[in-house]
Design a protein around this motif. Sequence first.
Motif, mmCIF file in Angstrom:
data_model
loop_
_atom_site.group_PDB
_atom_site.id
_atom_site.type_symbol
_atom_site.label_atom_id
_atom_site.label_comp_id
_atom_site.label_asym_id
_atom_site.label_seq_id
_atom_site.Cartn_x
_atom_site.Cartn_y
_atom_site.Cartn_z
ATOM 1 N N LYS A 49 36.890 31.419 39.265
ATOM 2 C CA LYS A 49 37.801 30.783 38.317
ATOM 3 C C LYS A 49 38.498 31.825 37.449
ATOM 4 C CE LYS A 49 37.979 27.469 34.498
ATOM 5 N NZ LYS A 49 37.184 26.623 33.571
ATOM 6 N N TYR A 50 37.730 32.803 36.965
ATOM 7 C CA TYR A 50 38.311 33.846 36.111
ATOM 8 C C TYR A 50 39.383 34.637 36.862
ATOM 9 C CZ TYR A 50 38.796 38.191 33.504
ATOM 10 O OH TYR A 50 39.318 39.275 32.857
ATOM 11 N N LEU A 51 39.106 35.011 38.099
ATOM 12 C CA LEU A 51 40.057 35.805 38.886
ATOM 13 C C LEU A 51 41.325 35.007 39.180
ATOM 14 C CD1 LEU A 51 37.577 37.523 41.369
ATOM 15 C CD2 LEU A 51 38.808 38.593 39.469
ATOM 16 N N ILE A 52 41.166 33.725 39.467
ATOM 17 C CA ILE A 52 42.331 32.884 39.750
ATOM 18 C C ILE A 52 43.186 32.716 38.498
ATOM 19 C CG2 ILE A 52 43.040 30.517 40.290
ATOM 20 C CD1 ILE A 52 40.735 30.449 42.324
ATOM 21 N N GLU A 53 42.544 32.522 37.351
ATOM 22 C CA GLU A 53 43.292 32.405 36.099
ATOM 23 C C GLU A 53 43.979 33.732 35.756
ATOM 24 O OE1 GLU A 53 40.487 31.015 33.236
ATOM 25 O OE2 GLU A 53 40.677 28.916 33.846
ATOM 26 N N LEU A 54 43.340 34.836 36.094
ATOM 27 C CA LEU A 54 43.932 36.160 35.872
ATOM 28 C C LEU A 54 45.177 36.338 36.733
ATOM 29 C CD1 LEU A 54 43.429 38.866 34.346
ATOM 30 C CD2 LEU A 54 42.207 39.653 36.392
ATOM 31 N N ALA A 55 45.141 35.786 37.941
ATOM 32 C CA ALA A 55 46.265 35.919 38.870
ATOM 33 C C ALA A 55 47.542 35.277 38.336
ATOM 34 C CB ALA A 55 45.896 35.300 40.220
ATOM 35 N N LEU A 59 42.696 43.199 38.049
ATOM 36 C CA LEU A 59 41.465 43.126 37.260
ATOM 37 C C LEU A 59 41.170 44.468 36.592
ATOM 38 C CD1 LEU A 59 38.897 41.626 36.369
ATOM 39 C CD2 LEU A 59 37.838 42.339 38.526
ATOM 40 N N ALA A 60 41.346 45.557 37.339
ATOM 41 C CA ALA A 60 41.095 46.893 36.790
ATOM 42 C C ALA A 60 42.026 47.185 35.613
ATOM 43 C CB ALA A 60 41.273 47.941 37.883
#
Length: 235
Positions: A132-138, A203-204
């Motif tokens: 969920k976090y990665l998708i929201e970051l995208a 992310l980095a």
Amino acid sequence: MEMVDRFLSSASTCSRTSTCISNSADATTVRAVSDEALRDQSKFQLLTVTALYVAIKVNERVAISSDLFAEMCSQAYTIEEIEDMERVLLNGLSWRCHAPTAHEVGLSILSLILPYVDIPEASWGFLIDEMKYLIELAVLDYYFSTQRTSTVALAAIYNAIGDMTSKGHRERLRAFLSVIVECFDFDHSKQISKVRRKLQSLLAKQEEMILREDSEDERSIDDSVNTFRVSNRSF
């Protein structure tokens, strides 16, 4: 997009609203809606603002009238301009306003794996939260709005699995996920890998920015403490 970002940061909108804005403003949709929006920055901004207006009406519990929304946008666009673009946008989308988000697709994919992989509940919780976090970051990067939602979901799941501590859990999840990718009409594995790398890079950068902000906050606190000490010595 700055106007939309400011609105989202100050309003309590759900994550689905943010994702729907991104999906509605991708290059394919823009082309279907209005070629002029690809050439005219003002038109593209109007399209993005209108996508926010439609996303709020579709996903939020409280709808906003067009006159109030125009006022909230500091009268950058008139009521008529927003309503006209809303009609153009909905026609361009063929009124498909409830397409599944990457997060919803990701949950569906994980639900197919769940019955066959015996891992602790805490590990499932970590996997779902990380995805969920990665998708929201995208949502922060326009590139991901040009990709299929299933591709973004798979990239997030693969990256989340890679962050799990147990090697056995990683191997079992990847094995079943590979089977699912082969069984359905997803993007080619090379494209999924490309999106995975792009997501890892994003992310980095995000983590680097957070560390830099934390470092600046610490320096600010140290400066304040030193100033306080100096001022105390003067008494």
